[in-house]
Enzyme design. Structure first.
Site, PDB file in Angstrom:
ATOM      1  N   ASN A 142       1.050  -1.237  -0.060  1.00 51.55           N
ATOM      2  CA  ASN A 142       0.041  -0.138   0.064  1.00 51.55           C
ATOM      3  C   ASN A 142       0.818   1.334   0.051  1.00 51.55           C
ATOM      4  O   ASN A 142       1.364   1.735   0.993  1.00 51.55           O
ATOM      5  CB  ASN A 142      -1.001   0.032   1.294  1.00 51.55           C
ATOM      6  CG  ASN A 142      -1.924   0.871   1.287  1.00 51.55           C
ATOM      7  OD1 ASN A 142      -1.800   2.085   0.491  1.00 51.55           O
ATOM      8  ND2 ASN A 142      -2.710   1.046   2.391  1.00 51.55           N
ATOM      9  N   ARG A 188      -2.350  -2.184  -3.722  1.00 51.28           N
ATOM     10  CA  ARG A 188      -3.679  -1.153  -3.527  1.00 51.28           C
ATOM     11  C   ARG A 188      -3.455   0.010  -4.381  1.00 51.28           C
ATOM     12  O   ARG A 188      -2.509   0.637  -4.379  1.00 51.28           O
ATOM     13  CB  ARG A 188      -3.616  -0.845  -2.181  1.00 51.28           C
ATOM     14  CG  ARG A 188      -5.009   0.154  -1.821  1.00 51.28           C
ATOM     15  CD  ARG A 188      -4.858   1.237  -0.729  1.00 51.28           C
ATOM     16  NE  ARG A 188      -5.910   1.855  -0.521  1.00 51.28           N
ATOM     17  CZ  ARG A 188      -5.665   3.088   0.033  1.00 51.28           C
ATOM     18  NH1 ARG A 188      -4.920   3.581   0.345  1.00 51.28           N
ATOM     19  NH2 ARG A 188      -7.056   3.953   0.136  1.00 51.28           N
ATOM     20  N   HIS A 201     -12.925   2.780  -0.307  1.00 50.47           N
ATOM     21  CA  HIS A 201     -12.913   1.808   0.665  1.00 50.47           C
ATOM     22  C   HIS A 201     -13.555   0.495   0.176  1.00 50.47           C
ATOM     23  O   HIS A 201     -14.187  -0.453   0.913  1.00 50.47           O
ATOM     24  CB  HIS A 201     -13.713   2.237   1.867  1.00 50.47           C
ATOM     25  CG  HIS A 201     -13.108   3.296   2.837  1.00 50.47           C
ATOM     26  ND1 HIS A 201     -13.937   4.514   3.181  1.00 50.47           N
ATOM     27  CD2 HIS A 201     -11.869   3.475   3.082  1.00 50.47           C
ATOM     28  CE1 HIS A 201     -13.153   5.286   3.697  1.00 50.47           C
ATOM     29  NE2 HIS A 201     -11.853   4.721   3.804  1.00 50.47           N
ATOM     30  N   ARG A 238     -12.437  15.751   7.227  1.00 54.07           N
ATOM     31  CA  ARG A 238     -12.963  16.238   6.028  1.00 54.07           C
ATOM     32  C   ARG A 238     -14.158  16.538   6.221  1.00 54.07           C
ATOM     33  O   ARG A 238     -14.912  16.112   7.525  1.00 54.07           O
ATOM     34  CB  ARG A 238     -12.945  15.105   5.137  1.00 54.07           C
ATOM     35  CG  ARG A 238     -11.663  14.645   4.608  1.00 54.07           C
ATOM     36  CD  ARG A 238     -11.752  13.285   3.684  1.00 54.07           C
ATOM     37  NE  ARG A 238     -10.340  12.624   3.542  1.00 54.07           N
ATOM     38  CZ  ARG A 238     -10.289  11.439   3.313  1.00 54.07           C
ATOM     39  NH1 ARG A 238     -11.507  10.629   3.528  1.00 54.07           N
ATOM     40  NH2 ARG A 238      -9.101  10.950   3.406  1.00 54.07           N
ATOM     41  N   GLU A 292      -8.306  -5.244   4.959  1.00 50.74           N
ATOM     42  CA  GLU A 292      -8.065  -4.781   3.570  1.00 50.74           C
ATOM     43  C   GLU A 292      -6.817  -5.519   3.225  1.00 50.74           C
ATOM     44  O   GLU A 292      -6.893  -5.985   1.796  1.00 50.74           O
ATOM     45  CB  GLU A 292      -8.001  -3.059   3.524  1.00 50.74           C
ATOM     46  CG  GLU A 292      -9.274  -2.731   3.711  1.00 50.74           C
ATOM     47  CD  GLU A 292      -9.303  -1.172   3.764  1.00 50.74           C
ATOM     48  OE1 GLU A 292      -9.262  -0.479   2.921  1.00 50.74           O
ATOM     49  OE2 GLU A 292      -8.945  -0.418   4.960  1.00 50.74           O
TER      50      GLU A 292
END
Length: 396
Positions: free
Chosen positions: A7, A90, A179, A240, A384
């Site tokens: 990743n 990823r 996601h 955010r 993940e």
């Protein structure tokens, strides 16, 4: 087969080596401050975590250090690179080009590059990691696993914006969602736990972390999700803003004399629960402690976050005309019982009752609804990296 999961960020690189048969993590770690000075954190299964400073001018040096750590005579977990059968990367944005994971070749790399405008901070870094691995591990099969791919089953009514159609035709401005590997992994795990066919279940997955999104999974397919063209849309998150009235931007820009870059920095890094709490924290442990001590902005931040989650859950119940199961996952979803409690307080109309004792647990795979609830609510820790490893093995 041992699968190396990578990743890659602009200045960091997370990795795990996973045995695909046992699904055991053999080793994991993190390279940080790539291009600055560099450090490697490495931990073999059952061993101590070791951090060392290493010069990493580029990602190529970082990957070389990862390989050296994995094959080290004393602390390594494989004897040579020949014991690594594949690499799963990823990749954040696949646009409309990729609805599934793919084996990486030159054509795939070019297509990922064409999506760079959609994820300018992430895709170029993902490509750098791919190039570095290809150079150091020639001949090893490599697979790209996209955050956006799972959501490519969304219908037009869910992914189109109310903007001039020409912007979709020319620039592919639409909702993509993110996601995806987490939403896929958790929704499949929910079906396993309930003992029901994946393609006959309506599940809502609440991936609640510093970045947060919700996904409606109907009969094994993503039919809607809260993030959009970018990860900024949807829920109020750590820093955010999530959904806002677009006209706010012009209003604030004039008042604060901000340009586009300044506005985007405010929306992505200074907003969310961090901004709402008057810059107290984006960490929910701090927010909960602050709220308990009478800090009003902290209490407001918690309430707003949970209310927005509940609104999206309710919307997705309507989108699927019902729901069989709801899952909480990721850092906040797995550990913040107060958040789960507040969200579920809005869902009584679904016939859900909270098991307070179960909800008090942290990081466990557990049902937090009572046995007689009409909808099953569970905490399911996401993985993940394992999802990426599974996708990789399936293709090589």
């Amino acid at each position: 087969m041992n699968v190396l999961v990578i990743n890659c960020g602009s200045s960091s690189l997370k990795f795990q080596l996973i045995n695909s048969e046992s699904e055991q993590v053999l080793a994991k770690g993190l390279c940080e401050r790539i291009g600055i000075d560099g450090s490697l954190t490495y931990q073999p299964a059952g061993g101590e975590k070791v951090k060392s400073d290493k010069a990493m001018p580029t990602h190529e040096e970082a990957i070389q250090f990862v390989i050296d750590a994995l094959t080290d005579a004393e602390t390594g977990v494989v004897k040579s690179l020949s014991e690594i059968g594949a690499v799963g990367h990823r990749v954040v944005h696949g646009g409309e080009k990729f609805a599934n994971s793919v084996v990486i070749n030159e054509e795939v790399i070019q297509a990922i590059e064409e999506c760079n405008d959609l994820a300018p901070l992430h895709n170029p870094a993902n490509l750098i990691g791919i190039a570095a691995c290809q150079k150091l591990m020639p001949g090893t099969p490599m697979v790209a696993v996209f955050d956006t791919a799972f959501h490519q089953t969304m219908p037009e009514k869910a992914y189109m914006y109310g903007l001039p159609y020409e912007y979709y035709e020319k620039y592919k401005v639409r909702r993509y969602g993110f996601h995806g590997t987490s939403h896929s992994f958790v929704s499949k795990r929910m079906a396993e736990l309930l003992g029901k066919p994946y393609d006959q279940l309506k599940t809502i997955v609440c991936h609640l972390g510093n970045g947060a999104s919700i996904c409606a999974v109907e009969n094994g397919k993503s039919v809607d999700t809260s993030m959009g063209l970018t990860p900024l849309e949807g829920l109020v998150m750590g820093t955010r803003s999530g959904d806002i009235d677009p006209a706010i931007l012009e209003f604030i820009a004039k008042k604060e004399n901000l340009d586009i870059a300044g506005l985007m920095n405010m929306l992505n890094k200074k907003s969310g629960v961090y901004g709402l709490s008057n810059n107290l924290s984006s960490d929910f442990r701090d927010l909960e402690a602050g709220a308990n001590e009478g800090n009003v902005p902290a209490k407001i931040a918690l309430e707003v976050f949970c209310y927005r989650v509940a609104k999206y859950v309710g919307g997705y119940v309507a989108a699927m005309n019902g729901v069989d199961a709801i899952a909480f996952t990721a850092g906040i979803g797995e550990n913040a019982g107060i958040v789960r409690e507040k969200v579920m307080s809005y869902l009584g109309y679904l016939g859900i009752e909270l098991d307070a004792e179960a909800n008090a647990k942290r990081g466990e795979e557990i049902a937090i609804s009572t046995p007689d609830s009409k909808v099953t609510v569970m905490v399911i820790p996401t993985n993940e990296e394992l999802a990426i490893a599974r996708e990789t093995v399936a293709l090589v």
